[in-house]
Every structure is written in structure tokens, then in C-alpha cells.
Design a protein around this motif. Structure first.
Motif, PDB file in Angstrom:
ATOM      1  N   THR A   1      10.817  36.310   2.649  1.00 56.08           N
ATOM      2  CA  THR A   1      12.006  35.868   1.919  1.00 56.08           C
ATOM      3  C   THR A   1      11.998  34.349   1.789  1.00 56.08           C
ATOM      4  N   GLY A   2      12.405  33.861   0.635  1.00 56.60           N
ATOM      5  CA  GLY A   2      12.498  32.423   0.426  1.00 56.60           C
ATOM      6  C   GLY A   2      12.812  32.099  -1.018  1.00 56.60           C
ATOM      7  N   THR A   3      12.823  30.813  -1.345  1.00 56.92           N
ATOM      8  CA  THR A   3      13.008  30.415  -2.736  1.00 56.92           C
ATOM      9  C   THR A   3      11.768  30.800  -3.530  1.00 56.92           C
ATOM     10  N   GLY A   4      11.933  30.975  -4.835  1.00 61.31           N
ATOM     11  CA  GLY A   4      10.780  31.351  -5.630  1.00 61.31           C
ATOM     12  C   GLY A   4      11.135  31.479  -7.092  1.00 61.31           C
ATOM     13  N   LEU A   5      10.221  32.111  -7.826  1.00 60.74           N
ATOM     14  CA  LEU A   5      10.456  32.337  -9.249  1.00 60.74           C
ATOM     15  C   LEU A   5       9.721  33.587  -9.709  1.00 60.74           C
ATOM     16  N   THR A   6      10.154  34.097 -10.861  1.00 64.94           N
ATOM     17  CA  THR A   6       9.540  35.269 -11.478  1.00 64.94           C
ATOM     18  C   THR A   6       9.088  34.917 -12.887  1.00 64.94           C
ATOM     19  N   VAL A   7       7.839  35.238 -13.188  1.00 65.43           N
ATOM     20  CA  VAL A   7       7.290  35.072 -14.532  1.00 65.43           C
ATOM     21  C   VAL A   7       7.216  36.453 -15.178  1.00 65.43           C
ATOM     22  N   THR A   8       7.762  36.566 -16.385  1.00 61.93           N
ATOM     23  CA  THR A   8       7.737  37.835 -17.111  1.00 61.93           C
ATOM     24  C   THR A   8       6.906  37.678 -18.377  1.00 61.93           C
ATOM     25  N   LEU A   9       5.910  38.548 -18.521  1.00 59.80           N
ATOM     26  CA  LEU A   9       5.054  38.574 -19.706  1.00 59.80           C
ATOM     27  C   LEU A   9       5.320  39.866 -20.471  1.00 59.80           C
TER      28      LEU A   9
ATOM     29  N   ASN B   1      -3.516  48.583 -22.750  1.00 54.86           N
ATOM     30  CA  ASN B   1      -2.340  47.732 -22.547  1.00 54.86           C
ATOM     31  C   ASN B   1      -1.550  48.166 -21.323  1.00 54.86           C
ATOM     32  N   THR B   2      -2.233  48.764 -20.326  1.00 57.69           N
ATOM     33  CA  THR B   2      -1.578  49.142 -19.076  1.00 57.69           C
ATOM     34  C   THR B   2      -2.254  48.431 -17.909  1.00 57.69           C
ATOM     35  N   LEU B   3      -1.468  48.157 -16.892  1.00 58.60           N
ATOM     36  CA  LEU B   3      -1.949  47.507 -15.678  1.00 58.60           C
ATOM     37  C   LEU B   3      -2.198  48.566 -14.615  1.00 58.60           C
ATOM     38  N   ILE B   4      -3.357  48.501 -13.985  1.00 58.65           N
ATOM     39  CA  ILE B   4      -3.669  49.375 -12.852  1.00 58.65           C
ATOM     40  C   ILE B   4      -3.764  48.486 -11.617  1.00 58.65           C
ATOM     41  N   LEU B   5      -2.873  48.707 -10.688  1.00 59.73           N
ATOM     42  CA  LEU B   5      -2.812  47.878  -9.487  1.00 59.73           C
ATOM     43  C   LEU B   5      -2.670  48.762  -8.262  1.00 59.73           C
TER      44      LEU B   5
ATOM     45  N   GLY C   1      -3.910  51.562  -7.353  1.00 56.42           N
ATOM     46  CA  GLY C   1      -3.755  52.989  -7.568  1.00 56.42           C
ATOM     47  C   GLY C   1      -2.555  53.397  -8.389  1.00 56.42           C
ATOM     48  N   GLN C   2      -1.759  52.432  -8.870  1.00 62.54           N
ATOM     49  CA  GLN C   2      -0.595  52.757  -9.678  1.00 62.54           C
ATOM     50  C   GLN C   2      -0.708  52.113 -11.052  1.00 62.54           C
ATOM     51  N   VAL C   3      -0.053  52.749 -12.041  1.00 59.50           N
ATOM     52  CA  VAL C   3      -0.159  52.314 -13.429  1.00 59.50           C
ATOM     53  C   VAL C   3       1.184  51.750 -13.883  1.00 59.50           C
ATOM     54  N   TYR C   4       1.136  50.611 -14.583  1.00 58.07           N
ATOM     55  CA  TYR C   4       2.350  49.957 -15.065  1.00 58.07           C
ATOM     56  C   TYR C   4       2.189  49.582 -16.534  1.00 58.07           C
ATOM     57  N   SER C   5       3.310  49.560 -17.231  1.00 56.28           N
ATOM     58  CA  SER C   5       3.353  49.127 -18.624  1.00 56.28           C
ATOM     59  C   SER C   5       4.223  47.875 -18.731  1.00 56.28           C
ATOM     60  N   PRO C   6       4.012  47.074 -19.774  1.00 52.55           N
ATOM     61  CA  PRO C   6       4.830  45.865 -19.934  1.00 52.55           C
ATOM     62  C   PRO C   6       6.285  46.214 -20.195  1.00 52.55           C
ATOM     63  N   PRO C   7       7.206  45.283 -19.883  1.00 55.77           N
ATOM     64  CA  PRO C   7       6.961  43.908 -19.450  1.00 55.77           C
ATOM     65  C   PRO C   7       6.455  43.816 -18.010  1.00 55.77           C
ATOM     66  N   TYR C   8       5.581  42.840 -17.776  1.00 59.40           N
ATOM     67  CA  TYR C   8       4.997  42.626 -16.461  1.00 59.40           C
ATOM     68  C   TYR C   8       5.723  41.481 -15.760  1.00 59.40           C
TER      69      TYR C   8
ATOM     70  N   GLY D   1       5.870  37.535 -25.143  1.00 61.30           N
ATOM     71  CA  GLY D   1       6.968  37.163 -24.255  1.00 61.30           C
ATOM     72  C   GLY D   1       6.529  36.263 -23.116  1.00 61.30           C
ATOM     73  N   TRP D   2       7.343  35.255 -22.830  1.00 62.79           N
ATOM     74  CA  TRP D   2       7.116  34.347 -21.702  1.00 62.79           C
ATOM     75  C   TRP D   2       8.472  33.904 -21.183  1.00 62.79           C
ATOM     76  N   LYS D   3       8.752  34.215 -19.917  1.00 65.52           N
ATOM     77  CA  LYS D   3      10.024  33.832 -19.324  1.00 65.52           C
ATOM     78  C   LYS D   3       9.796  33.488 -17.861  1.00 65.52           C
ATOM     79  N   VAL D   4      10.401  32.377 -17.416  1.00 69.15           N
ATOM     80  CA  VAL D   4      10.326  31.973 -16.013  1.00 69.15           C
ATOM     81  C   VAL D   4      11.750  31.880 -15.474  1.00 69.15           C
ATOM     82  N   ALA D   5      12.044  32.670 -14.451  1.00 77.47           N
ATOM     83  CA  ALA D   5      13.375  32.676 -13.842  1.00 77.47           C
ATOM     84  C   ALA D   5      13.271  32.211 -12.395  1.00 77.47           C
ATOM     85  N   GLN D   6      14.156  31.309 -11.984  1.00 76.67           N
ATOM     86  CA  GLN D   6      14.152  30.780 -10.627  1.00 76.67           C
ATOM     87  C   GLN D   6      15.069  31.593  -9.713  1.00 76.67           C
ATOM     88  N   HIS D   7      14.715  31.625  -8.420  1.00 78.38           N
ATOM     89  CA  HIS D   7      15.510  32.357  -7.424  1.00 78.38           C
ATOM     90  C   HIS D   7      15.830  31.431  -6.256  1.00 78.38           C
ATOM     91  N   ASP D   8      17.098  31.392  -5.886  1.00 81.09           N
ATOM     92  CA  ASP D   8      17.463  30.685  -4.660  1.00 81.09           C
ATOM     93  C   ASP D   8      16.962  31.443  -3.434  1.00 81.09           C
TER      94      ASP D   8
END
Length: 255
Positions: free
Chosen positions: A112-120, A182-186, A188-195, A229-236
Motif C-alpha cells: 500500500t502507498g501512493t501511486g498512479l494508474t495508467v490506462t491504455l 488484441n488480448t493480453l495473456i498474463l 494464465g489469464q486472458v484480458y481485453s482492453p482497456p488495460y 486511449g491514454w490516461k494517467v490517474a494519481q492515487h493518494d
């Protein structure tokens, strides 16, 4: 490309954005597409649907759901085993503190701590050029590629991230960010955008590392040209889960 979560390595890159180059490439790509479509149709292929691909997609999604369920079960069992091991190992307080520090460094504990999230995010499938003089996009220009995800992950590590998760999974030293189509495999699991890529660390340094990355700068030129898409969100305050999968290394062996 990057073969692990923390070590950048050379590999395929999104082409540098140059309108003249894109126009030339687009002409050749269109000619190739027309040739291949004509050939494929002459073979009697149904160009409106591909049942084999649909079946493969369904199979991948089914296996992903099973892997997610097995992962949850493994995490619960591992938590119970760890609790029993700590209770019965006879370690001193100093040894327990050292073990806890190693677990945090390995990414197996919550952070846990301060940080940010990037969304593609992929651009709309019907997107057109948003800048005068830029050619209309090819299909590959409108989707997130493996190198785009890796560029963000590598930049965040370089910015001093104490931990990173991609989607809902914590990355460790052996994690590999891979895309198929256009899918992410990480893990053993599969994900679709937004990432979504979330990092815990100094937000100023993380942002500076994102801004300094040539690969991300190139990606953002496509954002401006075609609407990716490009978005950067900050977290306290943000909490990353601990990695709960196997840490065993699997490799090929000669017979």
C-alpha cells in the motif's frame, strides 16, 4: 519487448510516427490485403466469419476462467500453509522480520502507498485521422500492442516503482506481459482492453519516467493522430495484491 516484468529487452516496436512512411506502408498494405482477400475468397473461404477462430476464442476464455478459479484456490491454500509454517517454524523475531522484508521485495505480500494508474485503450474501430495530413489508419494503428504495455511497465520500474500490477495481477520478476491478437495473456489469464497498469511509488518520479520514455512518446503520437486511449490517474493511497501463483521456473529439458 521485455521477457520479464522488470528487465527491458529489445524487440518489435510500434513504428515511429511519420505520416509519409505511414502513407507508403498503407498503400502496400492495402494492395496486399486486396490480393490476399481475392486469393482467400477464390479458395471458397467464408470471409464474413471464421468458426474455427470463434471456437478458439471460446476455448481460451473458458480456460482463463478455470485458471482464475484455480488461482483463487491456490492463493487460499498457500495462505493457510504460510500461516502454519510461521506458527511452527521456531524462528526468532529478527528472522521473521527478515522473511517479511524478503516477501515484500518478492511481491508476494500486499503493498500500500501512493501511486498512479495508467490506462491504455483501443481506438474506435471506425476511427479516422484526427490531424490534417495524416493518412487514414490501418487496423494495427488502432489497437494496443504488446510493446505498448511493456513500455509502460518498464518505465514505471525505471521510475522507482515499489510494486506494479497489470489489471488485477501483481507482477513479479518472472512475470511476462504477452499479447495474442488484441488480448493480453498474463500468468494464465486472458484480458481485453482497456488495460490498467497500477504502480506504487513516488508519483512525481513515476510520471517523469513515463514522460521520458521514447516508446511511450511514440505511442502518444498515435493517441493524438488516431484516438488511442491514454490516461494517467494519481492515487493518494492504493493497495496492490500479493502475487499468489507458483514461483517455480518451468523450462525445456533435452531428452
Amino acid at each position: 519487448m521485455s521477457n520479464s516484468a522488470g528487465t527491458p529487452a529489445p524487440g518489435p516496436r510500434r513504428p515511429s510516427f511519420r505520416p509519409v512512411r505511414l502513407l507508403t506502408a498503407g498503400v502496400f498494405a492495402l494492395a496486399g490485403l486486396i490480393f490476399w482477400t481475392s486469393f482467400d475468397t477464390a479458395q471458397g473461404t467464408n470471409i464474413r466469419s471464421d468458426e474455427s477462430m470463434l471456437r478458439l476464442s471460446d476455448l481460451i476464455q473458458e480456460r482463463s476462467r478455470k485458471n482464475r478459479g484455480l488461482g483463487d484456490s491456490t492463493a487460499q491454500l498457500r495462505s493457510r500453509v504460510d500461516a502454519l509454517a510461521r506458527r511452527d517454524n521456531g524462528a526468532t523475531d529478527a528472522e521473521r522480520r527478515e522473511l517479511a522484508a524478503l516477501e515484500r521485495a518478492a511481491g508476494t505480500k500486499k503493498l500500500t502507498g501512493t501511486g498512479l494508474t495508467v490506462t491504455l485503450t483501443d481506438a474506435p474501430p471506425n476511427a479516422t485521422a484526427k490531424i490534417p495530413g495524416v493518412p487514414d489508419p490501418q487496423p494495427n494503428d488502432l489497437v494496443i500492442h504488446q510493446q505498448d504495455l511493456q513500455a509502460v511497465v518498464n518505465a514505471l520500474w525505471q521510475g522507482g516503482a515499489r510494486g506494479i500490477k497489470v489489471m488485477d495481477q501483481r507482477l513479479i520478476s518472472t512475470s511476462a506481459v504477452r499479447c495474442v491478437g488484441n488480448t493480453l495473456i498474463l500468468q494464465g489469464q486472458v484480458y481485453s482492453p482497456p488495460y490498467k497498469i497500477t504502480a506504487v511509488g513516488d508519483r512525481g518520479k513515476l510520471r517523469a519516467a513515463l514522460a521520458a520514455s521514447p516508446a511511450i512518446e511514440n505511442y502518444r503520437s498515435y493517441v493524438e493522430a488516431y484516438g488511442l486511449g491514454w490516461k494517467v490517474a494519481q492515487h493518494d493511497s492504493v493497495t496492490l495484491p500479493g502475487y499468489s501463483g507458483t514461483v517455480d521456473l518451468h523450462y525445456a529439458q533435452p531428452r
